[in-house]
Every structure is written in C-alpha cells, then in structure tokens.
Design an enzyme around this catalytic site. Structure first.
Site, PDB file in Angstrom:
ATOM      1  NE  ARG A  90      -4.926  -1.113   9.619  1.00  0.00           N
ATOM      2  CZ  ARG A  90      -3.834  -0.632   9.042  1.00  0.00           C
ATOM      3  NH1 ARG A  90      -3.797   0.586   8.548  1.00  0.00           N
ATOM      4  NH2 ARG A  90      -2.769  -1.377   8.961  1.00  0.00           N
ATOM      5  NE  ARG A 108       7.525  -2.726   6.431  1.00  0.00           N
ATOM      6  CZ  ARG A 108       6.196  -2.643   6.530  1.00  0.00           C
ATOM      7  NH1 ARG A 108       5.513  -2.046   5.564  1.00  0.00           N
ATOM      8  NH2 ARG A 108       5.570  -3.140   7.571  1.00  0.00           N
ATOM      9  NE  ARG A 156       1.457  -4.881  11.249  1.00  0.00           N
ATOM     10  CZ  ARG A 156       2.561  -4.679  10.523  1.00  0.00           C
ATOM     11  NH1 ARG A 156       3.710  -5.173  10.924  1.00  0.00           N
ATOM     12  NH2 ARG A 156       2.520  -3.956   9.429  1.00  0.00           N
ATOM     13  NE  ARG A 202       5.787  -0.457  10.249  1.00  0.00           N
ATOM     14  CZ  ARG A 202       4.704  -0.470   9.495  1.00  0.00           C
ATOM     15  NH1 ARG A 202       4.700   0.152   8.345  1.00  0.00           N
ATOM     16  NH2 ARG A 202       3.620  -1.110   9.883  1.00  0.00           N
ATOM     17  CE  LYS A 231      -2.114  -1.129   3.864  1.00  0.00           C
ATOM     18  NZ  LYS A 231      -1.416  -2.396   4.174  1.00  0.00           N
TER      19      LYS A 231
HETATM   20  P1  AP5 Z   1       4.821  -1.581   1.912  1.00  0.00           P
HETATM   21  O1  AP5 Z   1       4.552  -0.753   0.703  1.00  0.00           O
HETATM   22  O2  AP5 Z   1       5.537  -0.961   3.046  1.00  0.00           O
HETATM   23  O3  AP5 Z   1       3.465  -2.297   2.412  1.00  0.00           O
HETATM   24  P2  AP5 Z   1       2.218  -1.732   3.206  1.00  0.00           P
HETATM   25  O4  AP5 Z   1       1.002  -2.401   2.638  1.00  0.00           O
HETATM   26  O5  AP5 Z   1       2.239  -0.240   3.242  1.00  0.00           O
HETATM   27  O6  AP5 Z   1       2.530  -2.374   4.629  1.00  0.00           O
HETATM   28  P3  AP5 Z   1       2.364  -1.857   6.105  1.00  0.00           P
HETATM   29  O7  AP5 Z   1       2.993  -2.922   6.966  1.00  0.00           O
HETATM   30  O8  AP5 Z   1       2.859  -0.453   6.272  1.00  0.00           O
HETATM   31  O9  AP5 Z   1       0.830  -1.911   6.292  1.00  0.00           O
HETATM   32  P4  AP5 Z   1       0.061  -1.975   7.575  1.00  0.00           P
HETATM   33  O10 AP5 Z   1      -1.304  -1.740   7.068  1.00  0.00           O
HETATM   34  O11 AP5 Z   1       0.235  -3.205   8.386  1.00  0.00           O
HETATM   35  O12 AP5 Z   1       0.732  -0.831   8.494  1.00  0.00           O
HETATM   36  P5  AP5 Z   1       0.339   0.675   8.795  1.00  0.00           P
HETATM   37  O13 AP5 Z   1       1.575   1.453   8.849  1.00  0.00           O
HETATM   38  O14 AP5 Z   1      -0.762   1.140   7.924  1.00  0.00           O
HETATM   39  O15 AP5 Z   1       5.616  -2.883   1.395  1.00  0.00           O
HETATM   40  C1  AP5 Z   1       6.046  -3.888   2.298  1.00  0.00           C
HETATM   41  C2  AP5 Z   1       7.381  -4.490   1.804  1.00  0.00           C
HETATM   42  O16 AP5 Z   1       7.170  -5.184   0.573  1.00  0.00           O
HETATM   43  C3  AP5 Z   1       8.469  -3.437   1.536  1.00  0.00           C
HETATM   44  O17 AP5 Z   1       9.707  -3.963   1.914  1.00  0.00           O
HETATM   45  C4  AP5 Z   1       8.388  -3.234   0.006  1.00  0.00           C
HETATM   46  O18 AP5 Z   1       9.636  -2.848  -0.514  1.00  0.00           O
HETATM   47  C5  AP5 Z   1       7.948  -4.611  -0.486  1.00  0.00           C
HETATM   48  N1  AP5 Z   1       7.091  -4.556  -1.663  1.00  0.00           N
HETATM   49  C6  AP5 Z   1       6.026  -3.732  -1.876  1.00  0.00           C
HETATM   50  N2  AP5 Z   1       5.456  -4.004  -3.067  1.00  0.00           N
HETATM   51  C7  AP5 Z   1       6.151  -5.039  -3.611  1.00  0.00           C
HETATM   52  C8  AP5 Z   1       6.028  -5.800  -4.835  1.00  0.00           C
HETATM   53  N3  AP5 Z   1       5.051  -5.549  -5.725  1.00  0.00           N
HETATM   54  N4  AP5 Z   1       6.925  -6.777  -5.049  1.00  0.00           N
HETATM   55  C9  AP5 Z   1       7.904  -7.057  -4.148  1.00  0.00           C
HETATM   56  N5  AP5 Z   1       8.081  -6.380  -2.994  1.00  0.00           N
HETATM   57  C10 AP5 Z   1       7.207  -5.388  -2.722  1.00  0.00           C
HETATM   58  O19 AP5 Z   1      -0.279   0.539  10.277  1.00  0.00           O
HETATM   59  C11 AP5 Z   1       0.527   0.217  11.383  1.00  0.00           C
HETATM   60  C12 AP5 Z   1      -0.337   0.165  12.634  1.00  0.00           C
HETATM   61  O20 AP5 Z   1      -0.937   1.457  12.871  1.00  0.00           O
HETATM   62  C13 AP5 Z   1      -1.531  -0.802  12.597  1.00  0.00           C
HETATM   63  O21 AP5 Z   1      -1.142  -2.121  12.945  1.00  0.00           O
HETATM   64  C14 AP5 Z   1      -2.464  -0.157  13.636  1.00  0.00           C
HETATM   65  O22 AP5 Z   1      -2.068  -0.438  14.950  1.00  0.00           O
HETATM   66  C15 AP5 Z   1      -2.262   1.331  13.383  1.00  0.00           C
HETATM   67  N6  AP5 Z   1      -3.216   1.889  12.390  1.00  0.00           N
HETATM   68  C16 AP5 Z   1      -2.907   2.417  11.173  1.00  0.00           C
HETATM   69  N7  AP5 Z   1      -4.008   2.797  10.534  1.00  0.00           N
HETATM   70  C17 AP5 Z   1      -5.052   2.506  11.347  1.00  0.00           C
HETATM   71  C18 AP5 Z   1      -6.459   2.641  11.211  1.00  0.00           C
HETATM   72  N8  AP5 Z   1      -7.027   3.161  10.089  1.00  0.00           N
HETATM   73  N9  AP5 Z   1      -7.244   2.223  12.239  1.00  0.00           N
HETATM   74  C19 AP5 Z   1      -6.709   1.703  13.367  1.00  0.00           C
HETATM   75  N10 AP5 Z   1      -5.386   1.533  13.551  1.00  0.00           N
HETATM   76  C20 AP5 Z   1      -4.559   1.928  12.537  1.00  0.00           C
END
Ligand code: AP5
Length: 248
Positions: free
Chosen positions: A106, A157, A201, A190, A31
C-alpha cells in the site's frame, strides 16, 4: 497468530503454479470480493492485511493494540509492522503455489520490501523452477472505480464475522436481511466504513498508495480492470490477466 512451518513442503511437479497476485485499488474497489473468487478457483490463499489486522485487533494482541486507533481513524499502519505480518504469512505451507495479496503493498516502501522479499525466496529455491515460479514477480490487478460508486459500496457493505463473506445491502443483498446466506450468522458493519473515516481512507489512498500504479506500470506488471462492472465481469477479466501472465 500461529505460523505453520513450510520447511520441506515441496511443489508437486504437475500442480499448476499460479504465482503471486496483487489486488490494488481504493477502499471498496472489490479487492476482497475478487480475492475470494481467485482463491477458490486457483486454489491459492487470500492474504488480506486488513483482515489479519482486524483479527489482531479483535484478539487484542500487541499488533492489534498498536493498530486499532490507526485503523479507526483511517490511517495506514506503519510499514514495518505490516511487512513483519506478511513475511510470517508467506512462510506458511499453503503459499507453495502462489498467493493473493489483498491490500498489500500500500506504499512504495512496502512494494520495494516485497520485491526484495520475493527475490530472497527465489534465491532460497534455486534449482527448483516450480517453487521459484510460486514466488515470481507478481501480476498486479488494479481495480478502477469512481469515488461516488466507492462511497455507495462502503455505506452498503456488510460482512459475516463467521465465514467472511461480504454483501452489500444495495448491490448484493443477502437472501434474508442482515443474515449470512452461508451460515446464518448476523452480518456486521466495519467501524471504518463510517463516511468520515472513508474520506480519510481515500485521502491516504491517493497520497500513499496511488504512486504504486506508476511503480508497477514501469516494471510492466500492471493490468487495469474496470471495477464498476458486475462482479462476474470483473472476475473474468482478472482471471484472463492471471492466465495470460502464466503463459509468458
Ligand atoms: P470489497 O470486496 O469488500 O472491497 P475491498 O476493495 O476489499 O474494500 P476494503 O474496504 O476492504 O479495502 P480497504 O483497502 O480500504 O480495507 P482493508 O481491509 O484492506 O467490496 C466492497 C463492497 O462493494 C462490498 O459490499 C461488495 O459486496 C461490493 N462490491 C464489490 N465488487 C462489486 C462489484 N463489481 N459491483 C458491485 N458491488 C461490488 O484495510 C483496512 C485498514 O487496515 C486500512 O485502512 C489500514 O489502516 C490497515 N491496513 C491494511 N493493509 C495495510 C497495509 N498494507 N499497510 C498499512 N495499513 C494497512
């Protein structure tokens, strides 16, 4: 967090209005990676609730103090706290042609809140078709990725604390090990990318976020993209979805 006033910022008649885009998918689906590419190409901001929360945790704000332990164990932060953060961010001037929501909504209550919020924003802009398009019903791009691929992406990552660029030691390594290609900063891992937290998660994703697939499908807004393809392929399909919606 400082909120810039948006009052009086109009949308230029000739500027392309991209409108709201939601990136939906499990942890590490890509994402953030796709949101940055969409942001650079379409000139609209990436709004990552995860990044905003991490910035609050680092700054030890009241929000950060509430969110820290919740995030560290892989749970979701309460809806009202996240929605308050998002509403402030949507008021900023750079959202005037649209925005990308990365990691929000979410839960179904967050999605319902967002629909109501966008409805209010459109009502405030009555008579200004361009400004209304900027807060139209969102296009939702769902990234589909298998569990084992997600696990490899999570453990590999690394990200740059200065510019936010994301790498993967197995799949997209930086040119010099552990160093950002852009600004030479040492890359970091992270805390919630540890394997046991990742499993938590994923459980929360299946239980609380997956129902959004039906929510958006029923409303005719869902576009599904195979997120296991190379980044450029995923990007091409995401861009096509955005452009097709804009033609409607
Ligand atoms: P990356 O692009 O970083 O993936 P991502 O989907 O953004 O992953 P996140 O782990 O950031 O998502 P998340 O939803 O768990 O965390 P968030 O920060 O939102 O890619 C991942 C890896 O894969 C990288 O190394 C990249 O290089 C590689 N990659 C990407 N695309 C690729 C491809 N096509 N091919 C090969 N490799 C690839 O949330 C964190 C925490 O915050 C949550 O757990 C929660 O506690 C809180 N939170 C956030 N938003 C909310 C909400 N709306 N409501 C409640 N709590 C929330």
């Amino acid at each position: 967090m400082e909120v810039q006033a948006s009052a009086g910022v109009g949308v230029q008649a000739n500027a392309q209005i991209t409108g709201p885009i939601i990136l939906l998918g499990p942890p590490a689906a890509g994402k953030g990676t796709q949101a940055k590419l969409i942001s650079q190409t379409f000139g609209i901001p990436q709004i990552s609730t995860g990044d905003i929360l991490r910035a609050n945790v680092a700054a030890k704000t009241a929000v950060g103090l509430k969110a820290k332990a919740i995030m560290e164990r892989g749970d979701l932060v309460p809806d009202e706290l996240v929605c308050d953060m998002v509403v402030s961010r949507l008021e900023e001037a750079d959202c005037a042609r649209g925005f990308i929501l990365d990691g929000f909504p979410r839960t179904v209550p967050q999605a319902e809140w967002l629909d109501a919020q966008l409805g209010k924003m459109r009502a405030c802009k009555k008579g200004d078709v361009a400004a209304q398009r900027a807060c139209a019903a969102p296009v939702v791009i769902r990234l589909l990725v298998d569990y084992n691929v997600l696990r490899q992406r999570i453990t590999g990552r690394r990200s740059c604390p200065t510019c936010g660029r994301v790498y993967n030691v197995y799949l997209q390594p930086p040119k010099a090990q552990g160093i950002c290609d852009v600004d030479g900063t040492a890359l970091v891992t992270r805390p919630d990318d540890e394997e046991s937290v990742f499993a938590e998660r994923m459980k929360n994703y299946d239980r609380q976020t997956l129902p959004l697939v039906d929510y958006y499908r029923e409303r005719g807004r869902l576009v599904e993209v195979d997120g296991e393809q190379p980044v450029e392929e995923v990007m091409a399909q995401a861009f096509a979805a955005i452009e097709n919606v804009n033609r409607l």
